[in-house]
Design an enzyme around this catalytic site. Structure first.
Site, short mmCIF file in Angstrom:
data_model
loop_
_atom_site.label_atom_id
_atom_site.label_comp_id
_atom_site.label_asym_id
_atom_site.label_seq_id
_atom_site.Cartn_x
_atom_site.Cartn_y
_atom_site.Cartn_z
N ARG A 122 0.80 -1.24 0.00
CA ARG A 122 0.00 0.00 0.00
C ARG A 122 0.83 1.28 0.00
O ARG A 122 0.29 2.37 -0.21
CB ARG A 122 -0.96 -0.01 1.21
N THR A 158 3.75 -14.30 10.27
CA THR A 158 4.61 -13.76 11.32
C THR A 158 5.29 -14.86 12.14
O THR A 158 6.42 -14.69 12.59
CB THR A 158 3.81 -12.85 12.27
N ARG A 208 25.91 28.07 2.86
CA ARG A 208 26.25 26.71 2.40
C ARG A 208 27.42 26.15 3.21
O ARG A 208 28.00 26.85 4.03
CB ARG A 208 26.54 26.77 0.90
N TYR A 249 27.66 37.10 -3.74
CA TYR A 249 28.20 35.75 -3.57
C TYR A 249 29.59 35.83 -2.98
O TYR A 249 30.46 36.56 -3.48
CB TYR A 249 28.26 35.03 -4.93
N ASN A 280 32.87 45.84 4.31
CA ASN A 280 31.56 46.06 3.71
C ASN A 280 31.61 45.56 2.28
O ASN A 280 32.41 46.04 1.48
CB ASN A 280 31.21 47.55 3.76
N ASN A 337 35.44 32.40 -8.06
CA ASN A 337 36.34 31.48 -7.37
C ASN A 337 36.71 30.28 -8.22
O ASN A 337 37.54 29.49 -7.83
CB ASN A 337 35.70 31.01 -6.05
N TYR A 338 36.11 30.14 -9.37
CA TYR A 338 36.25 28.91 -10.15
C TYR A 338 36.71 29.26 -11.55
O TYR A 338 36.06 30.07 -12.23
CB TYR A 338 34.89 28.20 -10.17
N GLY A 373 32.87 50.67 -7.47
CA GLY A 373 31.75 49.90 -8.00
C GLY A 373 32.00 49.48 -9.44
O GLY A 373 32.65 50.16 -10.21
C1 UD1 Z 1 -0.35 -8.87 13.20
C2 UD1 Z 1 -0.87 -9.81 14.29
C3 UD1 Z 1 -2.18 -9.25 14.86
C4 UD1 Z 1 -1.94 -7.84 15.40
C5 UD1 Z 1 -1.34 -6.97 14.31
C6 UD1 Z 1 -0.93 -5.64 14.90
C7 UD1 Z 1 -0.19 -12.02 13.54
C8 UD1 Z 1 -0.64 -13.31 12.94
N1 UD1 Z 1 -1.14 -11.10 13.70
O1 UD1 Z 1 -1.30 -8.91 12.17
O2 UD1 Z 1 -2.63 -10.07 15.90
O3 UD1 Z 1 -3.15 -7.30 15.88
O4 UD1 Z 1 -0.16 -7.56 13.75
O5 UD1 Z 1 -0.47 -4.78 13.90
O6 UD1 Z 1 0.96 -11.86 13.89
N2 UD1 Z 1 5.93 -9.99 8.38
C9 UD1 Z 1 7.05 -10.68 8.00
N3 UD1 Z 1 6.90 -11.89 7.38
C10 UD1 Z 1 5.69 -12.43 7.16
C11 UD1 Z 1 4.55 -11.71 7.56
C12 UD1 Z 1 4.70 -10.49 8.18
O7 UD1 Z 1 8.18 -10.20 8.20
O8 UD1 Z 1 5.65 -13.53 6.61
C13 UD1 Z 1 6.10 -8.69 9.05
C14 UD1 Z 1 5.42 -7.56 8.32
O9 UD1 Z 1 6.30 -6.95 7.41
C15 UD1 Z 1 5.06 -6.62 9.47
C16 UD1 Z 1 4.82 -7.56 10.65
O10 UD1 Z 1 5.46 -8.76 10.31
O11 UD1 Z 1 6.14 -5.79 9.80
C17 UD1 Z 1 3.35 -7.78 10.92
O12 UD1 Z 1 2.78 -8.40 9.79
P1 UD1 Z 1 1.33 -8.01 9.27
O13 UD1 Z 1 1.06 -8.74 8.02
O14 UD1 Z 1 1.16 -6.55 9.27
O15 UD1 Z 1 0.44 -8.66 10.41
P2 UD1 Z 1 -1.06 -8.33 10.69
O16 UD1 Z 1 -1.90 -9.14 9.79
O17 UD1 Z 1 -1.27 -6.88 10.71
#
Ligand code: UD1
Ligand code: MG
Length: 493
Positions: A45, A113, A368, A401, A412, A421-422, A458
């Site tokens: 996004r 995650t 600068r 400058y 003054n 200068n260049y 001047g």
């Molecule tokens: C997660 C939590 C949710 C919480 C929310 C808060 C889980 C399953 N859910 O959901 O409970 O309320 O955050 O914001 O954890 N990321 C990775 N690898 C992955 C997936 C994600 O590195 O495979 C990183 C993302 O880049 C991000 C973070 O983990 O920085 C959280 O991932 P995101 O997909 O935003 O989790 P949510 O669905 O928002």
């Protein structure tokens, strides 16, 4: 400079250091803290080529804010989980100057995650408490995390939670009585569970040993087919390990950045907080909503800052300094009593800029790198100064400058004059000794010295050095022809 405690008052510096130390000594845990930062997600996004965690808030990449907070926790190490944009993210987080050892582990593909944190397991020692953070949540405060770590106490699972008016999309904290039983993701939640307003922030503190065991047991049997980190809660409950929720009320601390709108909202929230901290320490801001600090600002007493000013890099303002509206000031030391009039641009990115006591700069001035101005120097509108020193009381007030120049006291420097200068290949210095007057519209062709007390007429193009006290004029001599008749228009035939 990645200074995270980027707000210091010169007088209070010892105080803020003392405060910081007391945070450490008060809660320095008996167990080491290792931080895991999830930063593999795509950030679709943002609609940007730049990986999301490298987008900047207050001039600093989001993931660096998280690392700065980890440093305040005295973390032993940080493991950054990379995936999307890893080639760009890793060089930044592995760059020298981080306060703790940082390692990167790749997560490819991204299966959730829980899967992300699984990748970190080989890099985590068993004896620590792991604090799990996200690279796109930049404004969590260290004291909040200290409290969370204290709740974990090296033996329990501690979750950072908060109540949200609209919890849509978040994992819900499901309790039985007061006891936390599970986190249920929005997409997996029943209608009744969706009525719960307490949500998981995405941040937890957990003993490494327990975490590793639980991560080996999570699966992807859920609405999204992902390995959910949040499933460790029910595993903890099943194992009889207490789960504690540390609930906070400040949503900014757990807000993530997913879109340009959210990035801008967090930027404003952060800037407003910085502005209030300055005002609490006596800085007079005309409008805290129109103040931007992207670096470190150090203010003495009675500093006044008008609207729409941007401070970058490292800036220090002496007692009684006044900054007019719409100035951009980077990497500069401004001494007591100096006034920077509106629309001035100061850029001291290597070497720095210094402005002496009582100096008057602007409006519409441009200083600068390497502009070193002593006390009571006046720089007026549309004057540019680069890599030049100006001694006490010298003035260049209009349209001029000064580049690669050494200017003595009480000089003054006339309107429209420049140092050439260049020569097309090399830069050369111009020396203007004390008490010299340079007339308007002069060109001083460097290398050249205008000796003390001299005057330049001047319109002169000066190519040879001048003697002390001399008047030098180098321009076509004026010729006047008496009773000159101007050509007349011919009548039409
Ligand atoms: C997660 C939590 C949710 C919480 C929310 C808060 C889980 C399953 N859910 O959901 O409970 O309320 O955050 O914001 O954890 N990321 C990775 N690898 C992955 C997936 C994600 O590195 O495979 C990183 C993302 O880049 C991000 C973070 O983990 O920085 C959280 O991932 P995101 O997909 O935003 O989790 P949510 O669905 O928002
Ligand atoms: Mg999210």
């Amino acid at each position: 400079m990645w200074g995270s405690d980027n707000l210091t008052m010169r007088e209070d510096r010892s105080l803020s250091v003392a405060k910081l130390e007391s945070v450490h000594t008060m809660t320095t845990p008996i167990f080491p803290v290792d931080v895991v930062i999830m930063a593999a997600g795509k950030g679709t996004r943002m609609k940007s080529r730049l990986p999301k965690v490298l987008q900047r808030l207050a001039g600093v990449p989001l993931v660096q804010h998280v690392l700065n907070t980890a440093a305040l926790l005295n973390a032993r190490s940080a493991v950054v989980i990379t995936g999307h944009g890893a080639d760009q993210v890793e060089p930044l987080v592995l760059a020298p100057g981080q306060a703790m050892g940082v390692r990167c582990v790749r997560q490819e593909p991204q299966l959730g995650t829980g899967h992300a944190v699984q990748q970190a397991v080989p890099a985590l020692a068993d004896d620590g408490v792991v604090v799990i953070l996200s690279g796109d949540v930049p404004l969590t405060q260290a004291d909040t995390l200290q409290a969370l770590i204290a709740e974990c106490g090296g033996q329990q699972l501690a979750l950072l939670t908060l109540d949200m008016a609209d919890p849509t999309g978040y994992g819900r904290i499901v309790r039985e009585g007061v006891q936390v039983q599970a986190i249920v993701e929005h997409k997996d939640a029943t209608e009744a569970q969706r009525q719960i307003h307490e949500v998981y922030s995405g941040i937890m503190a957990v003993p490494a040993r327990l975490l590793k065991g639980w991560l080996g047991r999570i699966d992807n049997q859920n609405a999204q087919g992902e390995y959910y980190l949040t499933d460790v809660v029910k595993l903890a409950v099943a194992d009889g390990v207490p789960v504690v929720a540390h609930k906070i009320t400040d949503p900014v601390q757990v807000a993530g950045v997913n879109s340009p709108v959210q990035l801008a909202e967090l930027e404003r929230a952060h800037q407003l907080r910085q502005a209030h901290r300055f005002m609490e320490q006596g800085v007079r801001l005309k409008d805290p909503a129109r103040f931007d600090l992207r670096g470190q600002l150090d203010c003495a007493q009675d500093v006044e800052i008008d609207v729409n000013c941007v401070f970058e890099g490292s800036v220090s303002l002496g007692e009684g300094v006044k900054i007019g509206a719409n100035c951009v000031i980077a990497n500069c030391t401004i001494a007591a009593g100096a006034v920077i009039h509106p629309f001035t641009h100061i850029d001291g990115e290597k070497p720095g800029v210094s402005v002496g006591e009582g100096a008057l700069i602007g409006p519409f001035a441009r200083l600068r790198p390497g502009a070193q101005l002593a006390a009571d120097v006046h720089i007026g509108n549309f004057v540019e100064v680069k890599n030049s020193t100006m001694a006490k009381g010298s003035k260049a007030n209009h349209l001029a400058y000064l580049g690669d120049a050494t200017v003595g006291e009480r000089v003054n420097y006339g309107a429209g004059s420049i140092t050439a200068n260049y020569d097309g290949a090399n830069k050369h210095r111009t020396v203007i000794e004390a008490d010299v007057h340079i007339g308007s519209n002069c060109v001083l062709v460097a290398p050249v010295t205008i000796s003390a007390g001299g005057t330049v007429g001047g319109g002169s193009a000066i190519t040879k050095s001048t003697e002390p006290g001399a008047l030098s004029v180098a321009r076509g001599k004026q010729v006047s022809i008496a009773n000159w008749a101007r050509p007349q228009k011919q009548p039409k035939a």
